[in-house]
Each structure stands twice: as structure tokens, then as C-alpha cells.
Design a protein around this motif. Structure first.
Motif, PDB file in Angstrom:
ATOM      1  N   GLN A 168      -5.556 -24.600 -34.911  1.00 33.21           N
ATOM      2  CA  GLN A 168      -6.159 -25.634 -35.745  1.00 33.21           C
ATOM      3  C   GLN A 168      -5.861 -27.025 -35.182  1.00 33.21           C
ATOM      4  N   LEU A 169      -4.638 -27.199 -34.682  1.00 34.14           N
ATOM      5  CA  LEU A 169      -4.242 -28.473 -34.084  1.00 34.14           C
ATOM      6  C   LEU A 169      -5.077 -28.785 -32.850  1.00 34.14           C
ATOM      7  N   LEU A 170      -5.296 -27.781 -31.999  1.00 34.14           N
ATOM      8  CA  LEU A 170      -6.064 -28.035 -30.770  1.00 34.14           C
ATOM      9  C   LEU A 170      -7.522 -28.313 -31.077  1.00 34.14           C
ATOM     10  N   HIS A 171      -8.084 -27.608 -32.044  1.00 28.14           N
ATOM     11  CA  HIS A 171      -9.460 -27.902 -32.456  1.00 28.14           C
ATOM     12  C   HIS A 171      -9.583 -29.356 -32.923  1.00 28.14           C
ATOM     13  N   ARG A 172      -8.607 -29.804 -33.693  1.00 27.90           N
ATOM     14  CA  ARG A 172      -8.644 -31.183 -34.197  1.00 27.90           C
ATOM     15  C   ARG A 172      -8.479 -32.189 -33.064  1.00 27.90           C
ATOM     16  N   ALA A 173      -7.604 -31.881 -32.118  1.00 31.91           N
ATOM     17  CA  ALA A 173      -7.361 -32.797 -31.002  1.00 31.91           C
ATOM     18  C   ALA A 173      -8.610 -32.989 -30.154  1.00 31.91           C
ATOM     19  N   PHE A 174      -9.364 -31.921 -29.964  1.00 35.26           N
ATOM     20  CA  PHE A 174     -10.530 -32.009 -29.081  1.00 35.26           C
ATOM     21  C   PHE A 174     -11.772 -32.559 -29.778  1.00 35.26           C
ATOM     22  N   LYS A 175     -11.602 -33.028 -30.983  1.00 34.85           N
ATOM     23  CA  LYS A 175     -12.660 -33.801 -31.625  1.00 34.85           C
ATOM     24  C   LYS A 175     -12.588 -35.273 -31.229  1.00 34.85           C
ATOM     25  N   GLN A 176     -11.508 -35.645 -30.546  1.00 35.45           N
ATOM     26  CA  GLN A 176     -11.380 -37.016 -30.044  1.00 35.45           C
ATOM     27  C   GLN A 176     -12.356 -37.242 -28.890  1.00 35.45           C
ATOM     28  N   PRO A 177     -12.788 -38.483 -28.684  1.00 37.46           N
ATOM     29  CA  PRO A 177     -13.636 -38.778 -27.525  1.00 37.46           C
ATOM     30  C   PRO A 177     -12.859 -38.554 -26.232  1.00 37.46           C
ATOM     31  N   TYR A 178     -13.566 -38.217 -25.184  1.00 39.51           N
ATOM     32  CA  TYR A 178     -12.931 -38.018 -23.877  1.00 39.51           C
ATOM     33  C   TYR A 178     -12.309 -39.311 -23.376  1.00 39.51           C
ATOM     34  N   ASN A 179     -11.142 -39.181 -22.765  1.00 37.55           N
ATOM     35  CA  ASN A 179     -10.431 -40.301 -22.176  1.00 37.55           C
ATOM     36  C   ASN A 179      -9.946 -39.880 -20.795  1.00 37.55           C
ATOM     37  N   PRO A 180     -10.187 -40.681 -19.751  1.00 31.38           N
ATOM     38  CA  PRO A 180      -9.731 -40.298 -18.404  1.00 31.38           C
ATOM     39  C   PRO A 180      -8.227 -40.070 -18.319  1.00 31.38           C
ATOM     40  N   PHE A 181      -7.477 -40.576 -19.288  1.00 33.01           N
ATOM     41  CA  PHE A 181      -6.030 -40.372 -19.323  1.00 33.01           C
ATOM     42  C   PHE A 181      -5.685 -38.912 -19.587  1.00 33.01           C
ATOM     43  N   PHE A 182      -6.610 -38.140 -20.131  1.00 33.81           N
ATOM     44  CA  PHE A 182      -6.344 -36.749 -20.473  1.00 33.81           C
ATOM     45  C   PHE A 182      -6.279 -35.899 -19.198  1.00 33.81           C
ATOM     46  N   THR A 183      -5.079 -35.801 -18.625  1.00 33.24           N
ATOM     47  CA  THR A 183      -4.917 -35.021 -17.397  1.00 33.24           C
ATOM     48  C   THR A 183      -4.622 -33.555 -17.673  1.00 33.24           C
ATOM     49  N   ASP A 184      -4.203 -33.254 -18.890  1.00 31.33           N
ATOM     50  CA  ASP A 184      -4.010 -31.865 -19.301  1.00 31.33           C
ATOM     51  C   ASP A 184      -4.226 -31.774 -20.805  1.00 31.33           C
ATOM     52  N   ASP A 185      -4.096 -30.594 -21.343  1.00 31.03           N
ATOM     53  CA  ASP A 185      -4.392 -30.397 -22.765  1.00 31.03           C
ATOM     54  C   ASP A 185      -3.319 -30.978 -23.660  1.00 31.03           C
ATOM     55  N   ALA A 186      -2.086 -30.982 -23.185  1.00 31.57           N
ATOM     56  CA  ALA A 186      -1.004 -31.578 -23.970  1.00 31.57           C
ATOM     57  C   ALA A 186      -1.218 -33.073 -24.166  1.00 31.57           C
ATOM     58  N   SER A 187      -1.779 -33.746 -23.169  1.00 32.03           N
ATOM     59  CA  SER A 187      -2.025 -35.185 -23.302  1.00 32.03           C
ATOM     60  C   SER A 187      -3.079 -35.473 -24.359  1.00 32.03           C
ATOM     61  N   VAL A 188      -3.995 -34.528 -24.583  1.00 34.90           N
ATOM     62  CA  VAL A 188      -5.009 -34.692 -25.634  1.00 34.90           C
ATOM     63  C   VAL A 188      -4.342 -34.592 -27.004  1.00 34.90           C
ATOM     64  N   VAL A 189      -3.481 -33.606 -27.156  1.00 32.70           N
ATOM     65  CA  VAL A 189      -2.773 -33.421 -28.426  1.00 32.70           C
ATOM     66  C   VAL A 189      -1.817 -34.581 -28.676  1.00 32.70           C
TER      67      VAL A 189
END
Length: 227
Positions: A168-189
């Protein structure tokens, strides 16, 4: 608790010096990606496995599966995206919102059962987990003016995959707009203010990106088989 894994395999093989995408290169008599899928199936044969590949590679992958009789493991094949972020996002469409979900590099075929157990068990408790290993070499930081200085390597870790999250946490995190800073999935969360827990990885869990990595992986598998 239901476990899922999104195996992201979108490499081009440029750094390997050939035309074959690195996830399809042969390692110990079969493509790397097959080894990776098997690692998760052997850990939990009820796991929901999602393989993310560029759409242009689907036919070739199916051809390889036929050639190597790779038909005993159930998984879902999903189109890759423009970036790692978008590929994971595509994979998430096949992941239920309950349970835990891992995101793993398709060219990390040597993740250990112990690392998988630590990652999934801790994610069930903490919600966001990455495996990491100590840095054995000295490291230096490059400053914006071109100068450099030594830093304390004990303050840093080399991050691996699978990175495992409450679904549920990962689904919520990936509703954020894309950011070039996101080098891995943990950085998105982490962008949402969530804490990331580090667990011990395994040094053999290398990411195969260069020819020397393939040689090393062959040696590791040969040594493991002889134990």
C-alpha cells in the motif's frame, strides 16, 4: 502475507560491449534473467512474480523461454517504461494493495535466500527496507569546484536490491510525479518522508553490467555448485 516481486529488466547491454541486452546474456548455460526469476520462485513458490521488459523485447524473451524450456514458473510479463520509475509503476498495476512487494534488478541473479528472508521479514514490520553492504575501499567526495577529499567510509553503504515495501505504501509513493532524483525505489518512498530501514545484503548479490561482472558471477555459481 502475500508477497510480490517486480523484476525490472530494461538494460540495453551497451556497457557489456555487445548488442544483446544484458538480462539475456548467458550465465551458467541460461540467460541471466532466468536465474533471477528462479531465485524468487525458490524462495517462495507462491510469490506473485512480475517481469518488466521493454515491449520490443517481449518476442525475443518468449523465444528464449521456448529455447531453454523455461515454462515451469508462473509470472506476468509487463511493458517497461521510459525510466526505472515508470517501469516500476507499470509493474505495480499487477500488485495487490495488501501484502509486501519487492522491486529487484533483473541482472542481480545472485541474491541469497538469507538476504531475501531478511528483506521480506523486516518489510512486514517496518514498511520500507533496502539491503546494503559495507564499503571496503577508501572513497573520496568530489566537490563542485573539482576538488576532492577523503570521507569516512563507515558512514556509507552500497545499496542493493530487492528493495521491499508495504504494498500500500509503494502504491501511494508512485502516485507522486516523476523526479529525476528518483534513482531507486527507496528514494521515491523517502520523498514522502518515510523512513528506510537497512538490512544486511550479500556481497555476491552483484549487478551484472560489465564483462568482468559476468566472469565473477560465473565463478560464484561454480563455487556454490561445488560446495
Amino acid at each position: 502475507m502475500k508477497r510480490s516481486v517486480i523484476i525490472v529488466a530494461g538494460g540495453s547491454g551497451i556497457r557489456m560491449g555487445g548488442n544483446v541486452p544484458k538480462q539475456f546474456l548467458c550465465l551458467a548455460q541460461k540467460p541471466i534473467l532466468m536465474h533471477t526469476i528462479e531465485r524468487f520462485y525458490q524462495f517462495d513458490n507462491q510469490m506473485n512474480i512480475i517481469v518488466v521488459l521493454p515491449s520490443a523485447q517481449h518476442d525475443y524473451w518468449r523465444q528464449l523461454c521456448s529455447e531453454y524450456s523455461f515454462d515451469k514458473i508462473d509470472y506476468q510479463l509487463v511493458d517497461g517504461g521510459e525510466t526505472r520509475f515508470h517501469s516500476t509503476l507499470n509493474g505495480l498495476t499487477k500488485v495487490p494493495v495488501d501484502g509486501v512487494v519487492a522491486v529487484h534488478d533483473g541482472v542481480r541473479p545472485l541474491v541469497s535466500k538469507e538476504t531475501l528472508e531478511r528483506c521480506f521479514r523486516t518489510a512486514e514490520q517496518c514498511g520500507a527496507v533496502v539491503p546494503a553492504v559495507l564499503i571496503n575501499e577508501s572513497i573520496r567526495k568530489i566537490e563542485s569546484d573539482g576538488s576532492n577529499n577523503a570521507v569516512d567510509r563507515s558512514l556509507y553503504r552500497l545499496v542493493q536490491t530487492p528493495q521491499v515495501f508495504d504494498a500500500q505504501l509503494l502504491h501511494r509513493a508512485f502516485k507522486q510525479p516523476y523526479n529525476p532524483f528518483f534513482t531507486d525505489d527507496a528514494s521515491v518512498v523517502e520523498q514522502m518522508g518515510e523512513k528506510i530501514t537497512i538490512v544486511e545484503g550479500n556481497f555476491e548479490n552483484i549487478k551484472i553490467t560489465r564483462p568482468i561482472d559476468l566472469v565473477l558471477a560465473e565463478a560464484i555459481l561454480e563455487n556454490t555448485a561445488s560446495d
